[in-house]
Design a protein around this motif. Structure first.
Motif, PDB file in Angstrom:
ATOM      1  N   LEU A 160      75.279  57.752 -79.372  1.00 58.42           N
ATOM      2  CA  LEU A 160      75.559  56.327 -79.588  1.00 58.42           C
ATOM      3  C   LEU A 160      76.997  56.127 -80.049  1.00 58.42           C
ATOM      4  O   LEU A 160      77.627  55.126 -79.717  1.00 58.42           O
ATOM      5  CB  LEU A 160      74.586  55.746 -80.616  1.00 58.42           C
ATOM      6  CG  LEU A 160      73.131  55.617 -80.142  1.00 58.42           C
ATOM      7  CD1 LEU A 160      72.281  54.978 -81.219  1.00 58.42           C
ATOM      8  CD2 LEU A 160      73.039  54.826 -78.849  1.00 58.42           C
ATOM      9  N   ALA A 161      77.507  57.073 -80.805  1.00 64.35           N
ATOM     10  CA  ALA A 161      78.890  56.968 -81.247  1.00 64.35           C
ATOM     11  C   ALA A 161      79.830  56.987 -80.047  1.00 64.35           C
ATOM     12  O   ALA A 161      80.758  56.184 -79.949  1.00 64.35           O
ATOM     13  CB  ALA A 161      79.221  58.114 -82.197  1.00 64.35           C
ATOM     14  N   LYS A 162      79.574  57.867 -79.119  1.00 69.72           N
ATOM     15  CA  LYS A 162      80.378  57.963 -77.914  1.00 69.72           C
ATOM     16  C   LYS A 162      80.202  56.722 -77.046  1.00 69.72           C
ATOM     17  O   LYS A 162      81.146  56.218 -76.461  1.00 69.72           O
ATOM     18  CB  LYS A 162      79.941  59.198 -77.119  1.00 69.72           C
ATOM     19  CG  LYS A 162      81.077  60.149 -76.796  1.00 69.72           C
ATOM     20  CD  LYS A 162      80.542  61.432 -76.219  1.00 69.72           C
ATOM     21  CE  LYS A 162      81.439  62.067 -75.156  1.00 69.72           C
ATOM     22  NZ  LYS A 162      82.786  61.708 -75.025  1.00 69.72           N
TER      23      LYS A 162
ATOM     24  N   SER B  99      76.176  70.602 -77.455  1.00 68.80           N
ATOM     25  CA  SER B  99      75.536  70.452 -78.764  1.00 68.80           C
ATOM     26  C   SER B  99      74.951  69.052 -78.936  1.00 68.80           C
ATOM     27  O   SER B  99      73.895  68.880 -79.533  1.00 68.80           O
ATOM     28  CB  SER B  99      76.535  70.766 -79.883  1.00 68.80           C
ATOM     29  OG  SER B  99      77.568  69.819 -79.893  1.00 68.80           O
ATOM     30  N   VAL B 100      75.653  68.040 -78.360  1.00 70.69           N
ATOM     31  CA  VAL B 100      75.100  66.683 -78.423  1.00 70.69           C
ATOM     32  C   VAL B 100      73.829  66.610 -77.588  1.00 70.69           C
ATOM     33  O   VAL B 100      72.813  66.057 -78.007  1.00 70.69           O
ATOM     34  CB  VAL B 100      76.125  65.644 -77.926  1.00 70.69           C
ATOM     35  CG1 VAL B 100      75.490  64.264 -77.858  1.00 70.69           C
ATOM     36  CG2 VAL B 100      77.346  65.621 -78.835  1.00 70.69           C
ATOM     37  N   LEU B 101      73.896  67.212 -76.405  1.00 73.31           N
ATOM     38  CA  LEU B 101      72.724  67.221 -75.534  1.00 73.31           C
ATOM     39  C   LEU B 101      71.543  67.883 -76.237  1.00 73.31           C
ATOM     40  O   LEU B 101      70.407  67.426 -76.168  1.00 73.31           O
ATOM     41  CB  LEU B 101      73.066  67.986 -74.245  1.00 73.31           C
ATOM     42  CG  LEU B 101      72.191  67.731 -73.015  1.00 73.31           C
ATOM     43  CD1 LEU B 101      72.169  66.265 -72.660  1.00 73.31           C
ATOM     44  CD2 LEU B 101      72.695  68.549 -71.837  1.00 73.31           C
ATOM     45  N   ARG B 102      71.841  68.951 -76.942  1.00 77.66           N
ATOM     46  CA  ARG B 102      70.794  69.682 -77.641  1.00 77.66           C
ATOM     47  C   ARG B 102      70.189  68.859 -78.775  1.00 77.66           C
ATOM     48  O   ARG B 102      69.027  69.022 -79.125  1.00 77.66           O
ATOM     49  CB  ARG B 102      71.377  70.983 -78.192  1.00 77.66           C
ATOM     50  CG  ARG B 102      70.391  72.101 -78.304  1.00 77.66           C
ATOM     51  CD  ARG B 102      71.080  73.391 -78.705  1.00 77.66           C
ATOM     52  NE  ARG B 102      71.472  74.205 -77.566  1.00 77.66           N
ATOM     53  CZ  ARG B 102      72.521  75.031 -77.568  1.00 77.66           C
ATOM     54  NH1 ARG B 102      73.276  75.115 -78.628  1.00 77.66           N
ATOM     55  NH2 ARG B 102      72.805  75.741 -76.507  1.00 77.66           N
ATOM     56  N   SER B 103      71.008  67.962 -79.343  1.00 78.30           N
ATOM     57  CA  SER B 103      70.534  67.153 -80.471  1.00 78.30           C
ATOM     58  C   SER B 103      69.640  66.008 -80.006  1.00 78.30           C
ATOM     59  O   SER B 103      68.994  65.355 -80.811  1.00 78.30           O
ATOM     60  CB  SER B 103      71.724  66.585 -81.251  1.00 78.30           C
ATOM     61  OG  SER B 103      72.304  65.510 -80.531  1.00 78.30           O
ATOM     62  N   MET B 104      69.637  65.757 -78.690  1.00 79.56           N
ATOM     63  CA  MET B 104      68.857  64.635 -78.180  1.00 79.56           C
ATOM     64  C   MET B 104      67.427  65.089 -77.898  1.00 79.56           C
ATOM     65  O   MET B 104      67.197  66.205 -77.436  1.00 79.56           O
ATOM     66  CB  MET B 104      69.508  64.094 -76.894  1.00 79.56           C
ATOM     67  CG  MET B 104      70.836  63.430 -77.181  1.00 79.56           C
ATOM     68  SD  MET B 104      71.940  63.325 -75.755  1.00 79.56           S
ATOM     69  CE  MET B 104      71.065  62.205 -74.710  1.00 79.56           C
ATOM     70  N   SER B 105      66.506  64.190 -78.167  1.00 84.03           N
ATOM     71  CA  SER B 105      65.114  64.519 -77.934  1.00 84.03           C
ATOM     72  C   SER B 105      64.833  64.562 -76.444  1.00 84.03           C
ATOM     73  O   SER B 105      65.316  63.739 -75.672  1.00 84.03           O
ATOM     74  CB  SER B 105      64.224  63.475 -78.601  1.00 84.03           C
ATOM     75  OG  SER B 105      62.921  63.566 -78.083  1.00 84.03           O
ATOM     76  N   ARG B 106      64.043  65.517 -76.035  1.00 88.07           N
ATOM     77  CA  ARG B 106      63.661  65.643 -74.632  1.00 88.07           C
ATOM     78  C   ARG B 106      62.983  64.375 -74.116  1.00 88.07           C
ATOM     79  O   ARG B 106      63.123  64.006 -72.966  1.00 88.07           O
ATOM     80  CB  ARG B 106      62.725  66.855 -74.491  1.00 88.07           C
ATOM     81  CG  ARG B 106      62.224  67.128 -73.091  1.00 88.07           C
ATOM     82  CD  ARG B 106      63.366  67.506 -72.144  1.00 88.07           C
ATOM     83  NE  ARG B 106      62.915  67.559 -70.761  1.00 88.07           N
ATOM     84  CZ  ARG B 106      62.787  66.498 -69.986  1.00 88.07           C
ATOM     85  NH1 ARG B 106      63.075  65.301 -70.446  1.00 88.07           N
ATOM     86  NH2 ARG B 106      62.376  66.605 -68.745  1.00 88.07           N
ATOM     87  N   ARG B 107      62.277  63.709 -75.020  1.00 88.45           N
ATOM     88  CA  ARG B 107      61.570  62.487 -74.615  1.00 88.45           C
ATOM     89  C   ARG B 107      62.525  61.345 -74.305  1.00 88.45           C
ATOM     90  O   ARG B 107      62.175  60.410 -73.606  1.00 88.45           O
ATOM     91  CB  ARG B 107      60.618  62.041 -75.719  1.00 88.45           C
ATOM     92  CG  ARG B 107      59.365  62.886 -75.844  1.00 88.45           C
ATOM     93  CD  ARG B 107      58.617  62.465 -77.079  1.00 88.45           C
ATOM     94  NE  ARG B 107      59.520  62.451 -78.230  1.00 88.45           N
ATOM     95  CZ  ARG B 107      59.339  61.754 -79.328  1.00 88.45           C
ATOM     96  NH1 ARG B 107      58.300  60.988 -79.438  1.00 88.45           N
ATOM     97  NH2 ARG B 107      60.198  61.813 -80.322  1.00 88.45           N
ATOM     98  N   ASP B 108      63.732  61.420 -74.881  1.00 84.63           N
ATOM     99  CA  ASP B 108      64.669  60.323 -74.698  1.00 84.63           C
ATOM    100  C   ASP B 108      65.480  60.441 -73.416  1.00 84.63           C
ATOM    101  O   ASP B 108      66.183  59.516 -73.035  1.00 84.63           O
ATOM    102  CB  ASP B 108      65.662  60.278 -75.875  1.00 84.63           C
ATOM    103  CG  ASP B 108      64.970  59.910 -77.163  1.00 84.63           C
ATOM    104  OD1 ASP B 108      63.854  59.365 -77.093  1.00 84.63           O
ATOM    105  OD2 ASP B 108      65.550  60.164 -78.233  1.00 84.63           O
TER     106      ASP B 108
END
Ligand SMILES: [Zn+2]
Length: 99
Positions: free
Chosen positions: A10-12, A30-39
């Protein structure tokens, strides 16, 4: 609370979406990894096409994507149409169980 500090995506997004033109957000591993798979919704196009990644910005709205034609629907609409027709409302792929 400021969500953008918690969420690098969201910051980006708010940083890069200044104008009226759509600019895809590119995130690192690392950002991709921080995102939930459901999202994250992935359109797994066959080669030589590249996969496309989508993230819903409306967490309250459930989205279902057809695994055949990759059209996205509101889950409620999709489930209703699948119940009525037993197939994807867009590509008409037969569906035994809504997933
Ligand atoms: Zn479909």
């Amino acid at each position: 609370m400021d969500d953008t500090e918690e969420d690098p995506f969201l910051a980006k997004l708010s940083f890069e979406q200044g104008g009226s033109d759509f600019v895809p957000v590119v995130v690192n591993r690392s950002v991709l990894r921080s995102m939930s798979r459901r999202d994250v919704l992935i359109k797994r196009w066959p080669k030589p096409l590249q996969w496309e990644y989508y993230r819903s910005l409306l967490p309250d709205v459930s989205i279902t994507m057809c695994s055949s034609c990759f059209q996205m629907f509101h889950s409620e609409d999709y489930e209703l149409l699948v119940l009525q027709h037993n197939c994807c409302p867009y590509c008409r792929r037969p569906i035994d169980e809504p997933n």
